[in-house]
Structures are given as structure tokens and as C-alpha cells.
Write a protein that holds these residues in place. Structure first.
Motif, PDB file in Angstrom:
ATOM      1  N   GLY A 261       0.894  -1.205  -0.002  1.00  0.00           N
ATOM      2  CA  GLY A 261       0.129  -0.060  -0.088  1.00  0.00           C
ATOM      3  C   GLY A 261       0.852   1.415   0.049  1.00  0.00           C
ATOM      4  N   ARG A 262       2.216   1.014  -0.434  1.00  0.00           N
ATOM      5  CA  ARG A 262       3.012   2.208  -0.272  1.00  0.00           C
ATOM      6  C   ARG A 262       3.057   3.025  -1.771  1.00  0.00           C
ATOM      7  NH1 ARG A 262       8.158   1.050   3.245  1.00  0.00           N
ATOM      8  NH2 ARG A 262       8.316   3.361   3.019  1.00  0.00           N
ATOM      9  N   PRO A 263       3.072   4.163  -2.054  1.00  0.00           N
ATOM     10  CA  PRO A 263       3.110   4.581  -3.414  1.00  0.00           C
ATOM     11  C   PRO A 263       4.558   4.778  -4.015  1.00  0.00           C
ATOM     12  CG  PRO A 263       2.923   6.509  -1.603  1.00  0.00           C
ATOM     13  CD  PRO A 263       2.720   5.183  -0.970  1.00  0.00           C
ATOM     14  N   VAL A 264       5.001   3.913  -4.499  1.00  0.00           N
ATOM     15  CA  VAL A 264       6.255   3.669  -5.101  1.00  0.00           C
ATOM     16  C   VAL A 264       6.755   3.635  -6.482  1.00  0.00           C
ATOM     17  CG1 VAL A 264       6.961   2.521  -2.950  1.00  0.00           C
ATOM     18  CG2 VAL A 264       6.165   1.165  -4.870  1.00  0.00           C
ATOM     19  N   SER A 265       5.544   3.973  -7.386  1.00  0.00           N
ATOM     20  CA  SER A 265       5.430   3.797  -8.839  1.00  0.00           C
ATOM     21  C   SER A 265       4.991   4.816  -9.640  1.00  0.00           C
ATOM     22  CB  SER A 265       5.438   2.362  -9.253  1.00  0.00           C
ATOM     23  OG  SER A 265       5.728   2.175 -10.484  1.00  0.00           O
ATOM     24  N   ARG A 266       5.181   4.789 -10.621  1.00  0.00           N
ATOM     25  CA  ARG A 266       4.608   5.725 -11.794  1.00  0.00           C
ATOM     26  C   ARG A 266       5.410   7.149 -11.503  1.00  0.00           C
ATOM     27  NH1 ARG A 266       3.540   1.605 -13.287  1.00  0.00           N
ATOM     28  NH2 ARG A 266       1.355   0.847 -14.227  1.00  0.00           N
ATOM     29  N   ARG A 267       5.092   8.346 -12.221  1.00  0.00           N
ATOM     30  CA  ARG A 267       5.951   9.628 -12.022  1.00  0.00           C
ATOM     31  C   ARG A 267       5.743  10.024 -10.621  1.00  0.00           C
ATOM     32  NH1 ARG A 267       2.576  12.292 -10.103  1.00  0.00           N
ATOM     33  NH2 ARG A 267       0.953  13.392 -10.794  1.00  0.00           N
ATOM     34  N   ALA A 268       6.624  10.737  -9.985  1.00  0.00           N
ATOM     35  CA  ALA A 268       6.760  11.198  -8.718  1.00  0.00           C
ATOM     36  C   ALA A 268       5.829  12.600  -8.611  1.00  0.00           C
ATOM     37  CB  ALA A 268       8.115  11.643  -8.143  1.00  0.00           C
ATOM     38  N   PRO A 269       5.352  12.798  -7.469  1.00  0.00           N
ATOM     39  CA  PRO A 269       4.679  14.085  -7.039  1.00  0.00           C
ATOM     40  C   PRO A 269       5.828  15.284  -7.133  1.00  0.00           C
ATOM     41  CG  PRO A 269       4.124  12.518  -5.519  1.00  0.00           C
ATOM     42  CD  PRO A 269       5.147  11.855  -6.314  1.00  0.00           C
ATOM     43  N   ARG A 270       5.296  16.447  -7.316  1.00  0.00           N
ATOM     44  CA  ARG A 270       6.564  17.715  -7.172  1.00  0.00           C
ATOM     45  C   ARG A 270       7.184  17.663  -5.849  1.00  0.00           C
ATOM     46  NH1 ARG A 270       4.828  23.959  -7.426  1.00  0.00           N
ATOM     47  NH2 ARG A 270       7.064  24.694  -7.436  1.00  0.00           N
ATOM     48  N   GLY A 271       8.408  17.819  -6.111  1.00  0.00           N
ATOM     49  CA  GLY A 271       9.237  17.941  -4.917  1.00  0.00           C
ATOM     50  C   GLY A 271       9.832  16.460  -4.426  1.00  0.00           C
ATOM     51  N   VAL A 272       9.719  15.629  -5.140  1.00  0.00           N
ATOM     52  CA  VAL A 272       9.768  14.098  -4.699  1.00  0.00           C
ATOM     53  C   VAL A 272      10.848  13.624  -5.635  1.00  0.00           C
ATOM     54  CG1 VAL A 272       8.998  11.931  -4.258  1.00  0.00           C
ATOM     55  CG2 VAL A 272       7.754  13.953  -3.497  1.00  0.00           C
ATOM     56  N   MET A 273      11.628  12.731  -4.984  1.00  0.00           N
ATOM     57  CA  MET A 273      12.724  11.867  -6.168  1.00  0.00           C
ATOM     58  C   MET A 273      12.072  10.879  -6.697  1.00  0.00           C
ATOM     59  SD  MET A 273      15.416  13.750  -5.664  1.00  0.00           S
ATOM     60  CE  MET A 273      16.328  12.734  -6.532  1.00  0.00           C
ATOM     61  N   SER A 274      12.500  10.564  -7.945  1.00  0.00           N
ATOM     62  CA  SER A 274      11.895   9.128  -8.468  1.00  0.00           C
ATOM     63  C   SER A 274      13.128   8.445  -9.437  1.00  0.00           C
ATOM     64  CB  SER A 274      10.956   9.575  -9.495  1.00  0.00           C
ATOM     65  OG  SER A 274      11.496  10.193 -10.556  1.00  0.00           O
TER      66      SER A 274
END
Length: 542
Positions: free
Chosen positions: A285-298
Motif C-alpha cells: 500500500g505504499r506509493p512507489v511507482s509511476r511518476r513522482a509528485p512535485r518535490g519528490v525523488m524518482s
């Protein structure tokens, strides 16, 4: 931050990607609200930990107070002081334990209490030695209790530079233009050359490097994260970023030896509402995939939504880049399982490549079987009766059968090489079913698969039995890569991507390939999209 004596101004850069890269990282950290010097020093020492020059406990203690002061928390994982392993092994052995499924990350945290050329980008530091195995003892890979370790084997010599892997990754994960999670570049280094992009005989004349995240078993980027946003997941050993926990300090970007992290400066090109939710969250249940939100590393994630079955059981054990690769040079799967696609290919690339070719070149088993009904049981009659079947193809398919390996473990789900091999072997069975004895000395001699009748370019090879002859036949047919390497293997990160083919030398630099990023509707350089942005390997020119 508290620090020892200031380093001399002319000190050699610590980052494997070179001084210019390191200077860029320092400038980028200056633009954040967080301590630049702390981030640079932690990145430097995180790599010292993977090299064995600094223990995990020493690293944690050295920066604990500074991290608390800067972030108000210090959730960095460390190896338990009660572990039987020596201090020098540190977190490396702990993460190896995680890869085997011996200890969960949660348990570990409880114990812890808490334009530039390749030369300046560090690829001249590529270690071409025999790569470390995905686990400490290769003899243990048959242990059925071992956990899965997702990884790749990439055949650079058969890459055609088409960029299909890049476009497929973008289509599935929706990262912004130029922030390429998957990157393919052509290079030359003075020893190996690439042709001009408008004057070449074959796309295979170019030398390529395919660069995803290496998903290191001992990842320096994880060591510097104050919040555990960057973490190694228990299941599959994936190195991921929890988008809801990441604070965008960018320390992971400094600590990554491979330059594969991207910071999402502005609002993403694709709105959150356009993303499929089952692709964002993993099994925890952790958001770890697809493009990142603003201000976040990916970065590249090895598709956890696929591995967890969120996208259907048929996609478990696959990746978007692997499935999109026309020449099948990306082999994704469980590096801890000898029967998996990446391990089969790595162990015997000539045989794996032959299987891939024969799968498309041979007529189907059903057509062979139906065409041979009532046909005389001799090789000439078989060849005449089946369209597209030649003596050479029969010899190669028979060589595949002779070199067949019996595995103690089943191939993981999603693997394609076992199915392709089964198709090839079914053609052999259909021929044998017509009455032709492909194991007889007369037939094998005609096919060039006996020691006495062995003929081929490799005449100086010592062949002592039928299997040796069959293997040489496969290697004479396929131009199999001779080199095997891991990027920056001497750093001790234990990457889970193995390369086959030419390793870039100290003077290697990027050159135009046969297919440009513009040709496939992609962007080569993130700076062309945003003036002030993070950069990736090979995205800059002077």
C-alpha cells in the motif's frame, strides 16, 4: 554540521561520475532548504561503507546528531550490533539477508532503534572483473528457501539502439520528458568505435550502454535517506522511494554512484487523476511507482505493480522495457534462480540467443508434425516436406537439445526463455516422431555434431564429447558477447544488473546513435524542457 578538518581544495572528487558531476550535485543541493555540506559528506561516506572502508555503525553514529538536527528524525537503517557478522560487513550482509528473505526490513528497523564525457562521468571506472554474484555464495542459489532478487542481464552486443525500452518505460510510468528512467546511449572510447549515425552498415556496429537503476543489494542511496523514503523492499529486493515519505532532500541523488535519480521540480506533466492507481501502490500500500509528485525523488523501479500482481498474474516477473525490446537483449527476472531468464542468458548467452533466434526462424511444431505425416524417415525427406526447415536449423535445434540443462527449481513466472526453448525442443520431437533418429551417429555426423565430424570456425577448440561439439556449434552460429561486467563493481554496491558485451573504457564518450530520441518522440536532455533540472547519465554535452 560537525565535521573533521576541511578537505584540501584540490582533493580528488569522491563521486564515481567525476568532478563536474559532483559540482553540479553540490549546486543543486544549494537550491534546497537542507544542509548541502551534510548531504555531500554523507554521500561520500555512504560509498565508503559499500567499499568496506567504513562500518555501517560508524557511519550511522558519525551523522546521527547532524541528521537529527537537520531533519528532526533519523530513520536510517543499520545492521544490528548483535549480528554475528563482523562490523566490516555492516549493512551489506544485512541486506543480503533481506534478499534471501532471512529478515524483514521491519525487523531490521526495530533492531536499529529506529556533456560531459564518460571519463568525467566515471564510466572509465567501470570494473571489468568477474561480477559479484547476486548472493554471497553462488553455490547457495539452489536453496528453495531463498528470496527473490529481481534483476537484469542486458546483452549490449545485440542491442540495436531502437529506444523501444525507453518509450515503453515512459508509457507505463509517465515520467516527465527527459527524466529518463531508462536510458540508451551509443559510445566510443578510442579502442571501440561507433559509426556515424547517417553512415553505417548495421545498427549492431554501434557500441551501446543501457542504463536502468541497478537496484543495488547494498544501495548507498538508502543509507543517506533520513526518513526511509528510499528503501530496499523485502519482496524482490527492489530499491524504491515512498513518494509520501520523501521530503526531497536529494541526498540519495548525491549518494547514487550511477546517476539515476531525478527530482520532480514542478508539477508533473501527467496529472494524478490520469494515473492508474493499481500502478502506483505496491503490495504494502505504499506509493512507489509511476511518476513522482512535485518535490519528490524518482527513478527506475523494476515495475513493482507488475511483480505484485496488481496488473494481472500474467505480468508477474516481467518489466515494460523487457517486453518492448525487439531483439530481446533485456532479460528480467529472479537473479537468485538459475532457471530464470537473466541467469540462463548470463550462464550461456550463445545458447540463449540461439533459442531466441530459432523461436522465430523455425516453423511451428504443429506445422512440422502435420507436414511430416506419411513422409519417409530420412533427413532429406523431412527437409523437403517442411517449408522453411533447413539442415542448419535442424542442427542448431538438435544442439539446443544436446546442451539442455536440468534445473532443480522451476523457472519463475513471466520468463519467456523456457517457453521459447520448449518450442524449439518440440520441433526436434516432431522430427524424431517422423522416425528420424537425431541421436544416431550417421545423422549427427551429417549435422556436424560429432567429435570426429566437427567442423567450424573454432577449429582450435578442444572438443571431447558431443555436448562440447553442440556448444561450439551454437557459439559459431551466434556472435555471443565475450565480456561480462557490472557497472562500478569495485564500489561494492553489488548491483543486480549484469552486462554482456563491450565495457566502456576510460576515454569513453557518448556519440549519436542510429535512432535519436527525437525520432521516437522522446527528449534526450531534461534541460531542454526545464532550464533548472536534475540531469541523468549521458544527458549533457559540453
Amino acid at each position: 554540521m560537525n565535521s573533521d578538518d576541511e578537505p584540501p581544495a584540490d582533493e580528488e572528487p569522491f563521486h564515481p561520475l567525476g568532478g563536474a558531476w559532483q559540482d553540479d550535485l553540490e549546486e543543486l543541493l544549494d537550491e534546497t532548504e537542507y544542509d548541502t555540506e551534510l548531504g555531500m559528506e554523507m554521500g561520500k561516506d555512504a560509498m565508503r561503507v559499500t567499499k568496506g572502508e567504513l562500518s555501517e555503525e560508524e557511519f550511522h553514529e558519525k551523522y546521527h546528531d547532524d541528521v537529527l538536527a537537520e531533519f528532526g528524525e533519523d530513520e536510517r537503517p543499520i545492521a544490528s550490533p548483535d549480528d554475528a557478522e563482523s562490523e566490516a560487513e555492516g549493512i551489506g550482509s544485512t541486506l543480503l539477508g533481506l534478499a534471501r528473505g532471512e529478515e524483514s526490513r521491519r525487523e531490521m528497523l526495530k533492531k536499529a532503534g529506529a556533456g560531459v564525457g564518460f571519463a568525467s562521468l566515471g564510466w572509465g571506472a567501470v570494473d571489468q572483473q568477474e561480477p559479484e554474484p547476486a548472493v554471497e555464495d553462488a553455490g547457495e542459489v539452489e536453496d528453495a528457501d531463498e528470496g527473490t532478487q529481481w534483476g537484469m542481464t542486458i546483452d549490449l552486443e545485440h542491442c540495436d539502439g531502437c529506444l523501444s525500452c525507453v518509450t515503453a518505460c515512459n508509457q507505463e510510468h509517465n515520467w516527465d520528458e527527459g527524466a529518463n528512467w531508462m536510458y540508451v546511449l551509443a559510445f566510443e572510447d578510442g579502442n571501440v568505435e561507433s559509426p556515424e549515425p547517417d553512415d553505417f552498415g548495421s545498427v549492431h556496429d554501434f557500441n551501446y550502454l543501457v542504463r536502468p537503476c541497478q537496484h543495488c543489494t547494498d544501495a548507498p542511496c538508502e543509507k543517506v535517506c533520513p526518513t526511509t523514503a528510499r528503501h530496499t523492499r523485502d519482496e524482490g529486493g527492489l530499491v524504491l522511494t515512498d513518494y509520501e515519505v520523501c521530503i526531497g532532500c536529494r541526498y540519495c541523488q548525491v549518494a547514487c554512484p550511477y546517476g539515476v535519480n531525478y527530482f520532480q521540480w514542478d508539477e508533473p506533466d501527467v496529472d494524478r487523476e490520469e494515473l492508474d492507481s493499481e500502478g502506483i501502490y505496491d503490495e504494502r500500500g505504499r506509493p512507489v511507482s509511476r511518476r513522482a509528485p512535485r518535490g519528490v525523488m524518482s527513478k527506475c523501479v523494476f515495475d513493482p505493480a507488475r511483480q505484485d500482481g496488481n496488473m494481472g498474474e500474467g505480468l508477474i516477473g516481467t518489466s515494460a522495457c523487457e517486453q518492448a525490446c525487439p531483439p530481446n537483449v533485456i532479460q528480467f527476472g529472479d537473479k537468485n534462480n538459475p532457471a530464470s531468464d537473466p541467469q540462463r542468458y548470463e550462464t550461456n548467452p550463445a545458447r540463449a540467443r540461439t533459442v531466441i533466434n530459432l523461436f522465430t526462424e523455425l516453423p511451428s511444431p504443429n506445422s512440422v508434425e502435420s507436414s511430416l505425416e506419411g513422409v519417409d524417415a530420412n533427413l532429406d525427406a523431412v527437409i523437403d516436406a517442411v517449408d522453411g526447415l533447413t539442415e542448419t536449423l535442424i542442427a542448431l535445434a538438435t544442439a539446443v537439445k544436446i546442451t539442455q540443462t536440468d534445473y532443480e527449481r522451476d523457472a519463475p513466472p513471466g520468463d519467456s526463455l523456457p517457453d521459447k526453448e520448449e518450442t524449439v525442443l518440440s520441433v526436434v520431437s516432431a522430427i524424431e516422431g517422423s522416425g528420424v533418429d537425431l541421436e544416431s551417429e550417421d545423422v549427427l555426423s551429417r549435422l556436424g555434431l560429432t567429435v570426429e565430424g566437427f567442423e567450424g570456425p573454432s577449429q582450435d577448440v578442444d572438443v571431447s564429447d558431443r555436448e562440447d561439439v553442440a556448444q561450439e556449434r551454437l557459439e559459431d552460429y551466434v556472435d555471443a558477447p565475450e565480456e561480462e561486467f557490472e557497472l562500478l563493481a569495485d564500489i561494492g554496491t553489488n548491483p543486480n544488473v549484469t552486462y554482456l558485451g563491450n565495457a566502456p573504457g576510460p576515454e569513453a564518450h557518448q556519440v549519436p546513435g542510429p535512432t535519436s530520441y527525437e525520432d521516437v518522440g522522446m527528449v534526450d536532455r531534461r534541460q531542454n524542457v526545464l532550464d533548472d533540472e536534475t540531469v541523468g547519465l549521458g544527458l549533457r554535452d559540453e
